[in-house]
Design a protein around this motif. Sequence first.
Motif, PDB file in Angstrom:
ATOM      1  N   GLU A  33       0.807  -1.220   0.000  1.00 33.18           N
ATOM      2  CA  GLU A  33       0.000   0.000   0.000  1.00 33.18           C
ATOM      3  C   GLU A  33       0.842   1.272   0.000  1.00 33.18           C
ATOM      4  N   SER A  34       2.166   1.163   0.173  1.00 32.39           N
ATOM      5  CA  SER A  34       2.992   2.368   0.167  1.00 32.39           C
ATOM      6  C   SER A  34       2.942   3.072  -1.179  1.00 32.39           C
ATOM      7  N   ILE A  35       2.858   2.302  -2.258  1.00 30.22           N
ATOM      8  CA  ILE A  35       2.792   2.965  -3.569  1.00 30.22           C
ATOM      9  C   ILE A  35       1.418   3.608  -3.765  1.00 30.22           C
ATOM     10  N   VAL A  36       0.389   3.032  -3.151  1.00 26.74           N
ATOM     11  CA  VAL A  36      -0.938   3.643  -3.198  1.00 26.74           C
ATOM     12  C   VAL A  36      -0.908   4.986  -2.460  1.00 26.74           C
ATOM     13  N   PHE A  37      -0.237   5.001  -1.299  1.00 19.50           N
ATOM     14  CA  PHE A  37      -0.093   6.237  -0.532  1.00 19.50           C
ATOM     15  C   PHE A  37       0.648   7.288  -1.356  1.00 19.50           C
ATOM     16  N   VAL A  51      11.769  16.076  -8.460  1.00 24.11           N
ATOM     17  CA  VAL A  51      12.499  14.817  -8.276  1.00 24.11           C
ATOM     18  C   VAL A  51      13.968  15.151  -8.067  1.00 24.11           C
ATOM     19  N   SER A  52      14.592  14.511  -7.075  1.00 24.62           N
ATOM     20  CA  SER A  52      15.975  14.853  -6.751  1.00 24.62           C
ATOM     21  C   SER A  52      16.759  13.612  -6.347  1.00 24.62           C
ATOM     22  N   GLY A  53      17.985  13.568  -6.774  1.00 26.41           N
ATOM     23  CA  GLY A  53      18.889  12.481  -6.419  1.00 26.41           C
ATOM     24  C   GLY A  53      20.280  12.842  -6.896  1.00 26.41           C
ATOM     25  N   ILE A  54      21.285  12.168  -6.367  1.00 24.64           N
ATOM     26  CA  ILE A  54      22.663  12.493  -6.717  1.00 24.64           C
ATOM     27  C   ILE A  54      23.359  11.246  -7.266  1.00 24.64           C
ATOM     28  N   GLY A  55      24.312  11.438  -8.160  1.00 26.28           N
ATOM     29  CA  GLY A  55      25.004  10.307  -8.758  1.00 26.28           C
ATOM     30  C   GLY A  55      24.091   9.550  -9.704  1.00 26.28           C
ATOM     31  N   LYS A  56      24.169   8.201  -9.680  1.00 24.64           N
ATOM     32  CA  LYS A  56      23.320   7.389 -10.548  1.00 24.64           C
ATOM     33  C   LYS A  56      21.850   7.617 -10.234  1.00 24.64           C
ATOM     34  N   SER A  57      21.549   7.836  -8.959  1.00 25.74           N
ATOM     35  CA  SER A  57      20.163   8.121  -8.573  1.00 25.74           C
ATOM     36  C   SER A  57      19.649   9.390  -9.248  1.00 25.74           C
ATOM     37  N   GLY A  58      20.544  10.352  -9.414  1.00 25.98           N
ATOM     38  CA  GLY A  58      20.164  11.584 -10.090  1.00 25.98           C
ATOM     39  C   GLY A  58      19.838  11.352 -11.548  1.00 25.98           C
ATOM     40  N   HIS A  59      20.645  10.518 -12.208  1.00 24.03           N
ATOM     41  CA  HIS A  59      20.378  10.215 -13.621  1.00 24.03           C
ATOM     42  C   HIS A  59      19.019   9.540 -13.771  1.00 24.03           C
ATOM     43  N   ILE A  60      18.743   8.590 -12.900  1.00 22.35           N
ATOM     44  CA  ILE A  60      17.450   7.911 -12.960  1.00 22.35           C
ATOM     45  C   ILE A  60      16.325   8.876 -12.590  1.00 22.35           C
ATOM     46  N   GLY A  61      16.604   9.759 -11.645  1.00 26.62           N
ATOM     47  CA  GLY A  61      15.610  10.751 -11.253  1.00 26.62           C
ATOM     48  C   GLY A  61      15.195  11.645 -12.403  1.00 26.62           C
ATOM     49  N   LYS A  62      16.143  11.989 -13.269  1.00 34.53           N
ATOM     50  CA  LYS A  62      15.812  12.813 -14.438  1.00 34.53           C
ATOM     51  C   LYS A  62      14.844  12.084 -15.351  1.00 34.53           C
ATOM     52  N   LYS A  63      15.069  10.780 -15.502  1.00 30.50           N
ATOM     53  CA  LYS A  63      14.174   9.992 -16.346  1.00 30.50           C
ATOM     54  C   LYS A  63      12.792   9.910 -15.720  1.00 30.50           C
ATOM     55  N   ILE A  64      12.711   9.698 -14.426  1.00 26.91           N
ATOM     56  CA  ILE A  64      11.424   9.605 -13.746  1.00 26.91           C
ATOM     57  C   ILE A  64      10.665  10.924 -13.859  1.00 26.91           C
ATOM     58  N   ALA A  65      11.372  12.030 -13.664  1.00 28.01           N
ATOM     59  CA  ALA A  65      10.732  13.345 -13.787  1.00 28.01           C
ATOM     60  C   ALA A  65      10.196  13.552 -15.194  1.00 28.01           C
ATOM     61  N   LEU A 165      14.449   2.488 -11.160  1.00 24.26           N
ATOM     62  CA  LEU A 165      13.788   2.838 -12.416  1.00 24.26           C
ATOM     63  C   LEU A 165      12.419   2.174 -12.508  1.00 24.26           C
ATOM     64  N   MET A 166      12.347   0.918 -12.114  1.00 26.51           N
ATOM     65  CA  MET A 166      11.073   0.203 -12.182  1.00 26.51           C
ATOM     66  C   MET A 166      10.042   0.784 -11.221  1.00 26.51           C
ATOM     67  N   MET A 167      10.474   1.164 -10.041  1.00 29.39           N
ATOM     68  CA  MET A 167       9.546   1.770  -9.092  1.00 29.39           C
ATOM     69  C   MET A 167       9.029   3.103  -9.637  1.00 29.39           C
ATOM     70  N   GLY A 168       9.920   3.864 -10.266  1.00 25.11           N
ATOM     71  CA  GLY A 168       9.494   5.113 -10.889  1.00 25.11           C
ATOM     72  C   GLY A 168       8.481   4.877 -11.993  1.00 25.11           C
ATOM     73  N   ASP A 169       8.714   3.848 -12.801  1.00 27.60           N
ATOM     74  CA  ASP A 169       7.769   3.520 -13.871  1.00 27.60           C
ATOM     75  C   ASP A 169       6.437   3.050 -13.298  1.00 27.60           C
ATOM     76  N   ALA A 170       6.495   2.247 -12.245  1.00 27.63           N
ATOM     77  CA  ALA A 170       5.261   1.764 -11.623  1.00 27.63           C
ATOM     78  C   ALA A 170       4.419   2.927 -11.112  1.00 27.63           C
ATOM     79  N   LEU A 171       5.069   3.883 -10.466  1.00 22.63           N
ATOM     80  CA  LEU A 171       4.368   5.057  -9.950  1.00 22.63           C
ATOM     81  C   LEU A 171       3.799   5.887 -11.100  1.00 22.63           C
TER      82      LEU A 171
END
Length: 325
Positions: A33-37, A51-65, A165-171
């Motif tokens: 239910e966390s993704i529902v929240f 969306v914010s992140g640093i390093g590889k997380s930042g690169h993925i964050g740009k894609k999610i945004a 990346l998958m969690m971002g796509d799911a959301l």
Amino acid sequence: MVIVNDALLLEFAKETLEIEINEAQRMLDRLDESIVFACHILLNCTGKVAVSGIGKSGHIGKKIAASLASTGTPAFFVHPAEALHGDLGMIGAKDVVIFISYSGRACEIITLMPFLVESGIPVVAFTGDISSPLAKGATCVLNIKIKREACPMQLVPTSSAVNTLMMGDALTMALMRYRGFSLEQFARSHPGGRLGAQLLNCVHHLMRTGEHISKVFGGVTVMDAMFELSRTGLGLTAVCDNHIRVIGVFTDGDLRRWIVKGKSLDDPIDIAMTKPGYSIPKEWRASVALKALYRRKIAAAPVVDKVGKLVGSINIHDLHQATTE
């Protein structure tokens, strides 16, 4: 020359995918239910999603945004280090922040947290450590935990990057589908792509106008229509009444059949034309018009307004080019 063991390379590649797939499967099994929240938070957001992140997380964050922004959830990426030096002003009281940090301990993000909490800005955390400072301070936590990176040294973000990346796509997809985000809405955020051309271009954007319109008036001769066919090279000319309403069409094929039958070129076009012919409304989408021409196996058509008045001409090549590039 370097001797390469192809079998070993293939083995390494397969092992990487197997590890990442297994880790992704574990994330699916614990999705709750966390993704529902998180969806509730974003659906109720009256501002934008930062969306914010640093390093590889930042690169993925740009894609999610970017994915959020193109599917109905206004979003942008902000670098946490830049946010600490002025870019925090990009985030308003009505916004929501998504922080991405697998460890949940990125110092730049942890430093930003108190300012967001003080401003009452909701924070959705993507992290692999639900006991981390980020997880404890966030409004909602999406667990991207893995047991093993695909990197043999457990250093390069591989499985964790895939899970993020998958969690971002799911959301993103959950929000898009819940909102009923349409294909046309998607095209409006991609006007330069093929889909945008297919869904946003209308016939009136593409049709030939002015002197490039092929037309004659009722009462002229077949020879007059033949000259008009030759002038425009469209393969078709519209035959109009005195109010420029289309009453028929005359094509290259009609001309050939007329001549083969031994008919005179001095005969009136009214007895040689195809009545009423096929016309395309100027408001039609280009993709719809293209399908209509294909279905009727014709190469061109006059374009008319709502009262049947000639406003342009178009052929299958104009439409095909606009909907496939």
